[in-house]
Design an enzyme around this catalytic site. Structure first.
Site, mmCIF file in Angstrom:
data_model
loop_
_atom_site.group_PDB
_atom_site.id
_atom_site.type_symbol
_atom_site.label_atom_id
_atom_site.label_comp_id
_atom_site.label_asym_id
_atom_site.label_seq_id
_atom_site.Cartn_x
_atom_site.Cartn_y
_atom_site.Cartn_z
ATOM 1 C CB CYS A 16 26.274 38.757 54.528
ATOM 2 S SG CYS A 16 27.627 39.384 55.245
ATOM 3 N NE ARG B 70 45.387 27.075 48.898
ATOM 4 C CZ ARG B 70 44.854 26.727 47.800
ATOM 5 N NH1 ARG B 70 44.758 27.347 46.717
ATOM 6 N NH2 ARG B 70 44.997 25.305 47.548
ATOM 7 N NE ARG C 43 36.845 30.385 60.168
ATOM 8 C CZ ARG C 43 37.708 30.209 61.026
ATOM 9 N NH1 ARG C 43 37.486 30.619 62.239
ATOM 10 N NH2 ARG C 43 38.603 29.547 60.775
ATOM 11 N NE ARG C 44 41.794 29.471 60.719
ATOM 12 C CZ ARG C 44 42.244 28.231 60.106
ATOM 13 N NH1 ARG C 44 42.730 28.369 58.887
ATOM 14 N NH2 ARG C 44 41.447 26.946 60.738
ATOM 15 C CB SER D 67 40.715 31.488 56.797
ATOM 16 O OG SER D 67 39.345 31.807 57.404
ATOM 17 C CB SER E 13 47.126 16.643 51.671
ATOM 18 O OG SER E 13 45.726 16.501 52.409
ATOM 19 C CE LYS F 217 38.872 23.796 57.838
ATOM 20 N NZ LYS F 217 39.263 24.209 56.635
ATOM 21 C CG ASP F 218 37.377 21.606 52.955
ATOM 22 O OD1 ASP F 218 37.922 22.660 53.288
ATOM 23 O OD2 ASP F 218 38.572 20.856 52.712
ATOM 24 N NE ARG G 61 47.996 26.607 54.498
ATOM 25 C CZ ARG G 61 46.908 27.333 54.600
ATOM 26 N NH1 ARG G 61 46.104 27.897 55.639
ATOM 27 N NH2 ARG G 61 46.051 27.061 53.518
#
Length: 305
Positions: A240, A147, A129-130, A127, A15, A83-84, A153
């Protein structure tokens, strides 16, 4: 060819975001060591599948193909968005360097700031989290799972399919798309993903000379910060499944860490902070994660993201 003339093969996703950040690493490594670096494109499962990450195995889908190529000898080292990376160790692979981190924050892209979006506005993110933190900030919005790469996006906003999307500020900067940013979220409003904004350089663990070579671009403060964040995630993954945000930074030789576990619907969260020495980053992260669990973080699993 002598060892000093060695040209390194850098494995990267294909990418624009990945090749751009890999190119930055290649330039920094050449400047620091004199070694030439050749980019080798690798297609991962995460690049091919159109399913949401949670449906195809999470973060590892962007990493496994690069690691396979690395272990097979097809490339000398690989660059990932940190983060991946899965939090567990990978057999035969060393995390040789974590360069200085870029801006770790999330950014809202579109014509309006979050507070100015009308009720029912469509905001895209893939995400959990987002999603959870957007729902906490604006429960009246429609959050749309998406995605695709950053350009894809952002195009959904330009075409009117979405009113806004949330992306990592660091990635937008790397591909020259900061003009699309309407608002940057401070960590007290939206905690980043553990490791967000940082890159990871991996190589085979049985090549100590290469490990040492790559370490020339390592930033110890960034490494300590992301170790603390990822330790929080590693501990919480055992207890969790709710969205997790974490951010750490080192100032005046003290590591400051904040982490939160948020209910999927954004209705509740457990958020705590801790400080410690940079060389005790893992211990600080573990203690904070255990404190989050003690405060009921595991109860925030909720229903449906």
């Amino acid at each position: 060819m002598t060892e000093s003339d060695r040209r390194l093969r850098l494995g990267t996703r294909r990418s624009l975001m990945a090749t751009t950040q890999s190119g930055l690493v290649a330039d920094a490594l050449t400047q620091a060591t004199g070694h030439g670096v050749e980019l080798v494109g690798v297609t991962t499962e995460g690049d091919v599948s159109k399913a949401l990450l949670a449906q195809i195995g999470g973060t590892g889908v962007f990493v496994n193909a690069l690691r396979d190529r690395l272990l097979a000898g097809g490339v000398d080292f690989a660059v990932h968005s940190l983060k991946d990376l899965p939090t567990g160790p990978a057999d035969g692979i060393a995390l040789a360097a974590v360069p200085r981190r870029d801006d770790p924050r999330d950014a809202l892209c579109g014509p309006h700031k979050l507070a100015d979006l009308p009720a029912g506005a469509r905001v895209g993110t893939g995400s959990p989290r987002r999603v959870a933190q957007l729902r906490a900030l604006r429960p009246d919005l429609e959050i749309v799972p998406i995605r695709g790469n950053a350009d894809t996006r952002l195009r959904k906003v330009a075409d009117g399919e979405l009113d806004a999307v949330v992306l990592a500020h660091a990635g937008l900067k790397r591909i020259g798309r900061l003009d699309d940013v309407a608002e940057v979220f401070e960590p007290d409003a939206m905690l980043p993903a553990p490791g967000q904004g940082a890159l990871a350089l991996e190589c085979r663990g049985d090549d100590p000379e290469l490990v040492a070579l790559l370490a020339t671009v390592d930033d110890p403060e960034t490494r300590a910060a992301v170790l603390a964040e990822r330790t929080v995630l590693a501990v919480l993954e055992g207890g969790c499944s709710a969205p997790v945000g974490a951010f750490a930074a080192v100032t005046e030789n003290t590591l400051h860490l904040t982490a939160a576990v948020i209910a999927h619907d954004g209705s509740r969260q457990v958020r705590l902070s801790a400080s410690g020495r940079p060389d005790e980053a893992a211990e600080t992260g573990r203690a904070l994660a255990e404190a989050l669990l003690d405060r009921g973080a595991a109860d925030l699993m909720g229903e449906g993201a």
